[in-house]
Design a protein around this motif. Structure first.
Motif, PDB file in Angstrom:
ATOM      1  N   ALA A   1       0.831  -1.204   0.000  1.00 20.87           N
ATOM      2  CA  ALA A   1       0.000   0.000   0.000  1.00 20.87           C
ATOM      3  C   ALA A   1       0.867   1.256   0.000  1.00 20.87           C
ATOM      4  N   THR A   2       1.932   1.239   0.784  1.00 19.75           N
ATOM      5  CA  THR A   2       2.833   2.394   0.831  1.00 19.75           C
ATOM      6  C   THR A   2       3.516   2.607  -0.509  1.00 19.75           C
TER       7      THR A   2
ATOM      8  N   GLU B   1       1.285   4.388  -2.871  1.00 21.04           N
ATOM      9  CA  GLU B   1       1.212   5.812  -2.542  1.00 21.04           C
ATOM     10  C   GLU B   1       2.464   6.574  -2.961  1.00 21.04           C
ATOM     11  N   LYS B   2       3.643   5.987  -2.681  1.00 22.36           N
ATOM     12  CA  LYS B   2       4.888   6.729  -2.845  1.00 22.36           C
ATOM     13  C   LYS B   2       5.693   6.352  -4.090  1.00 22.36           C
TER      14      LYS B   2
ATOM     15  N   ARG C   1      -7.009  -2.076   2.414  1.00 21.66           N
ATOM     16  CA  ARG C   1      -6.270  -0.807   2.325  1.00 21.66           C
ATOM     17  C   ARG C   1      -5.598  -0.673   0.966  1.00 21.66           C
TER      18      ARG C   1
ATOM     19  N   VAL D   1      -6.267   2.390  -1.566  1.00 18.76           N
ATOM     20  CA  VAL D   1      -5.181   3.266  -2.004  1.00 18.76           C
ATOM     21  C   VAL D   1      -5.086   3.273  -3.524  1.00 18.76           C
TER      22      VAL D   1
ATOM     23  N   SER E   1      -7.950   5.453  -4.775  1.00 19.39           N
ATOM     24  CA  SER E   1      -7.750   6.875  -4.486  1.00 19.39           C
ATOM     25  C   SER E   1      -6.622   7.462  -5.317  1.00 19.39           C
ATOM     26  N   ALA E   2      -5.683   6.613  -5.747  1.00 17.48           N
ATOM     27  CA  ALA E   2      -4.585   7.074  -6.588  1.00 17.48           C
ATOM     28  C   ALA E   2      -5.014   7.269  -8.033  1.00 17.48           C
TER      29      ALA E   2
ATOM     30  N   TYR F   1      12.151   5.474  -2.697  1.00 20.05           N
ATOM     31  CA  TYR F   1      11.191   5.104  -3.738  1.00 20.05           C
ATOM     32  C   TYR F   1      11.619   5.590  -5.114  1.00 20.05           C
TER      33      TYR F   1
END
Length: 248
Positions: free
Chosen positions: A85-86, A89-90, A112, A116, A119-120, A199
């Motif tokens: 998930a991170t 996001e990144k 999650r 994500v 939402s991305a 990242y």
């Protein structure tokens, strides 16, 4: 509590990595009783015809072509320390717009990950499949371009070895992983270790590999296969355990 007390009474305690061995020693087991026995890696093997049939079904389901599109893969129990998930996001926003990401597995972080991805605004390129059969995961390992392990450090929960990336390498799929926990031991060849939480470097390495000449990609795929078959056959793991038994 039972494990913590129990291991302290054992003549030998077998760890699946040096990282796990250190944790065992920190828990109060003397180092002279701890031995490392790496896991054997031999995932199910399917025929070319079985893989081809499953590939057609996956391409229809996902709306892509594996021999044309650039596809990344993650398979595993979806928990926070896996970092999927991170990464969405990144890391995923740093990738080219035509790159696809297939995520397999269930766990506490599954919902999650789906949220994500939505939402991305990348739900058309991020395919969250949940649990899949062995033939599906095997087909993905044969047809995707890279396997991702974007792990993060997480309190009281570490990557003890990492089976999924090694199964990917067994089938010739190179790995890009953050240098976290025991991944520095398990992903020593057949891929790339990236400094944790960087990242941009992670995305840059993905782009670098995807843009590499075919012979260079094939070379790394063969390196991955050779590495796992050399270092992680069950015969070698079995011999290690026999040696530990013989000590007693």
């Amino acid at each position: 509590r039972m494990i913590s007390r129990g291991v302290k009474t054992c003549d030998r305690v077998c760890a699946v990595s040096e990282t796990t061995a250190e944790l065992i020693e920190q828990a109060g087991v003397s180092a002279d009783r701890v031995r490392v026995a790496y896991n054997g890696i031999e995932p199910p093997v399917y025929s070319d015809n079985e893989i081809a049939a499953a590939q057609v079904q996956l391409e229809t389901q996902l709306g892509l072509k594996f021999d044309q599109d650039r596809v990344l893969l993650n398979v595993g129990r979806q928990i926070p320390r896996k970092g999927v998930a991170t990464f969405i996001e990144k890391g995923f926003p740093l990738l080219d717009d035509d790159i696809q990401f297939v995520i397999c597995g269930t766990g506490p972080d599954h919902e999650r990950i789906k949220e994500v991805a939505e939402s991305a605004g990348a739900s058309d390129r991020i395919h969250v499949l949940g649990h899949v059969d062995d033939i599906v995961s095997a087909t993905l390992r044969h047809t995707c371009d890279l396997f991702l392990m974007p792990n993060v450090r997480y309190p009281n929960d570490v990557e003890g070895y990492g089976i999924a990336p090694l199964e990917a390498m067994y089938d010739g799929l190179p790995v890009v992983a953050f240098a976290v926990d025991a991944l520095v031991e398990s992903c020593r060849e057949g891929g790339y270790l990236i400094p944790e939480d960087d990242y941009q470097a992670f995305a840059d390495q993905i782009h670098h590999y995807l843009a590499a000449p075919t012979d260079q990609k094939n070379g790394l795929r063969q390196e991955a296969r050779d590495y796992i078959r050399r270092e992680n056959p069950w015969s070698k793991t079995g011999e290690t355990y026999l040696q530990i038994f013989d000590e007693l």
